[in-house]
Every structure is written in C-alpha cells, then in structure tokens.
Design an enzyme around this catalytic site. Structure first.
Site, PDB file in Angstrom:
ATOM      1  N   CYS A 136      49.654 -16.579 -10.972  1.00 12.54           N
ATOM      2  CA  CYS A 136      50.186 -17.344 -12.097  1.00 12.54           C
ATOM      3  C   CYS A 136      51.564 -16.834 -12.497  1.00 12.54           C
ATOM      4  O   CYS A 136      52.475 -17.631 -12.762  1.00 12.54           O
ATOM      5  CB  CYS A 136      49.237 -17.272 -13.289  1.00 12.54           C
ATOM      6  SG  CYS A 136      49.847 -18.112 -14.777  1.00 12.54           S
ATOM      7  N   CYS A 189      42.411 -16.467 -18.563  1.00 18.07           N
ATOM      8  CA  CYS A 189      42.519 -17.029 -19.907  1.00 18.07           C
ATOM      9  C   CYS A 189      41.931 -18.424 -20.001  1.00 18.07           C
ATOM     10  O   CYS A 189      41.581 -18.888 -21.092  1.00 18.07           O
ATOM     11  CB  CYS A 189      43.987 -17.045 -20.339  1.00 18.07           C
ATOM     12  SG  CYS A 189      45.063 -18.057 -19.271  1.00 18.07           S
TER      13      CYS A 189
END
Length: 355
Positions: free
Chosen positions: A99, A197
């Site tokens: 990411c 997350c």
C-alpha cells in the site's frame, strides 16, 4: 529530518488522525515549512470519518491547512483486490508494505501536486538519506529500533524518495506523546493503528464477503500422510501453530500449501525453518542491482529480526536470498527487505521459500 533548508518549502503531510502524523505536522511547522495536512480517504467508514475529524481538529489547533483527498478507487484496485486475490492463490499478503508503494505515497504525491507542494512527509519512524556520488536515495532505519518502520518503506521508488521527509526518524514514541501532550493535542493518548486497516474483525470473514469461497481439502505431512481436513487454504498462513485442528504428540505447524492439490502441509517445529527465499521483481534503493553488495542483512517479516544473507540475481528481476543460518518460516506474499548497515538496499515480495 532530511538535509533541507529549514523553512524552504511547502509540504503535504499525510495525516491519519493519529499522534505520530500530528506531531510531525507540529515539527514541520516549527521548522518553518508551510504545511498542508492531507488525510487520504481509503474507504468510507465510521472509523475513517473519525480519523478525518481528528486530523482536522489537530490542524485547526496547529493553525495549518487541512484537506481530505479521496483515494478509494486506488485503494480498492491496488490494495484490497490484490489482498483477496493473494489469499485465493495460497499466498499470505502483507498489504501495508504494498500500500505504501502503490497507493498511499502515489495518492499523497498527487495531493501534494494539487496543493502546490514540492515536498511530501509522513509520520513514519524512519529516515531518508541521499548519496550525492550516485544521485540515489534510500530509507534508513529510525534511531529508535523499537519503533523503526524502514521495512514498511522498502518498496518506495527514487521519485518518491526524492521529495519525502520523515520528521520522526530521530525520535522515540515517548518523545512524540510528550510533545503532543505539551501542545494540548486531542490525539496525545490515542492508541496506535493496527495492520490491515480495512479489515474489522476476522480477516477470514472479510475474504468470504469479498468472494473468496473456502474449499476444504486434505491436511498432509511433508511425506504425504493425510492427518486431517482444512477449511480452505486461504484461511491458514505459513508458521501457524494454533487453530489447525489436528491432534499430535507435539504441535503441528503449517509449513506449506500445495495449491494444485488443495493440500495444507504441516510439520513439527524443526520443519518450520527456511534456508533460502526467492522474490518477485525487486525495487532497489541505495544501489542499482549491478552495484549492490552481495552480503547483506535481510528482514523477512516486519516483526522479525534481521539475518545475515547473500543476495544474488534471480529470474525476471527478482533476487535469491541465501540465509547464513536457518530462519523461522515466512510465507510467499510477505516481503523481504535487505539492508547494508542501517540503510535499505532493496525490497521485493517473496515468491518462494525453501525449507
């Protein structure tokens, strides 16, 4: 902090609503930079909205600008879909490392360009160094080894590193919380965020919702003896000990996945060590592949210790990493980051391991 002229620049700082990026904003402001706090919206959830509100509150307190930059499409395309697809293929993805390189930093760079900022910054605990003789940039370990996040930034390319600032590289977490408390920031005692997350609860439930249907199959030993039935290869990770569901005189560990046969391979603890890994195409930081030293230290998981190794070329731009001594098993889909001293030399996704 990078060797830049203090106060010379406009900085887009990624602000997650946590204490680290909030203190990074204060440090940059006090150093004379014009700071724009950027909260990247990766998904539209109550926790995301709360993070945006926390970041906006900190920016008001510090007297700096704040903006929200939507990156939901990129996040779904470059993080969530590869995460689900990786598990479906029998891998164990590490989404945070990917990411940072494919979604978070490109999004922050786009937000910086839109806000007229030459520089970008984050609240990671690491440092960025440059090598004038080669013109290359690299991530360097934080001075506080307990908080070092250089591993998480191992895939960043030269264009990203050339404009990146990391104000917390020489600080401890205690330092950061004390500064936040002194400034009266509402996030001074906010808990640290957790990995993944976008997954709330059990990741296996998330995979089911995203269409990764479980396909039960055989649990076998390395010799091929069937000892049980697994719920689906996506629901297990290499090195796992608990939750396998097979009784034995000593605990079984997951040591492999045979995706073609849909078999989960288990073994005892002495079978969990590995001696070599091979990676997908690598990103090089401190050196180019032809210049890089062969002797290095490698980190095979974020929480693992570095281990001495020899780095060599592999197919399609990957590397072969031969470990000087056997190490605890890691899984294809995780990342290898190799260092020379405190400096990142290169990084890549692990493609194959040898036990």
């Amino acid at each position: 902090m990078r060797n830049r002229v203090l106060g010379n620049g406009r900085v887009a700082l990624g602000m997650s609503g946590g204490v680290d990026s909030s203190v990074a904003a204060a440090l940059l402001r006090d150093a004379g930079y014009e700071v724009v706090g950027v909260t990247l919206r990766f998904c539209d959830t109550p926790s995301q909205r709360a993070a945006e509100a926390d970041a906006a509150d900190v920016c008001r307190k510090l007297g700096i600008a704040h903006t929200v930059f939507s990156a939901t499409d990129w996040f779904d395309e470059r993080v969530i879909r590869p995460f689900v697809a990786g598990y479906a293929k029998g891998l164990t993805p590490s989404p945070c490392v990917g990411c940072n390189a494919t979604c978070k930093m490109p999004s922050l760079s786009d937000a910086a360009d839109a806000a007229g900022c030459d520089l970008v910054a984050t609240g990671h605990y690491a440092r960025v160094v440059d090598f004038p003789a080669t013109g290359r940039f690299a991530v360097k370990r934080a001075l506080d080894p307990a908080k070092d996040q250089s591993y998480m930034l191992g895939l960043l390319d030269q264009a990203t590193l050339s404009r990146l600032m990391l104000p917390l590289g020489a600080m401890t977490k205690l330092d950061v919380r004390l500064i936040a408390a002194d400034l009266g920031l509402s996030v001074a005692e906010k808990p640290d965020s957790q990995d993944n997350c976008f997954v709330e609860g059990d990741y296996r439930d998330f995979l089911r919702v995203r269409g990764c249907a479980p396909r039960p199959g055989a649990i076998v030993t390395a010799a091929g003896e069937r000892v049980g039935t697994h719920e689906g290869l996506a629901f297990y990770t290499l090195g796992q000990r608990k939750g396998i569901g097979v009784a034995a005189p000593q605990p079984y560990y997951v040591i492999g996945k045979r995706t073609d046969e849909n078999e989960l391979v288990v073994g005892f603890k002495d079978e969990t060590l590995i001696r070599r890994v091979e990676t997908a195409p690598a990103t090089w930081q401190a050196f180019t592949p032809s210049e890089a030293p062969s002797d290095a230290m490698v980190k095979l998981r974020y929480r693992s210790e570095t281990a001495p190794c020899i780095i060599g070329p592999a197919d399609e731009g990957g590397v072969r990493i031969d470990l000087h001594s056997p190490q605890p098993v890691t899984a294809p889909g995780q990342y290898a980051v190799w260092y020379l001293g405190d400096t990142v030399v290169g990084a890549a996704m692990i493609k194959e391991v040898w036990q």
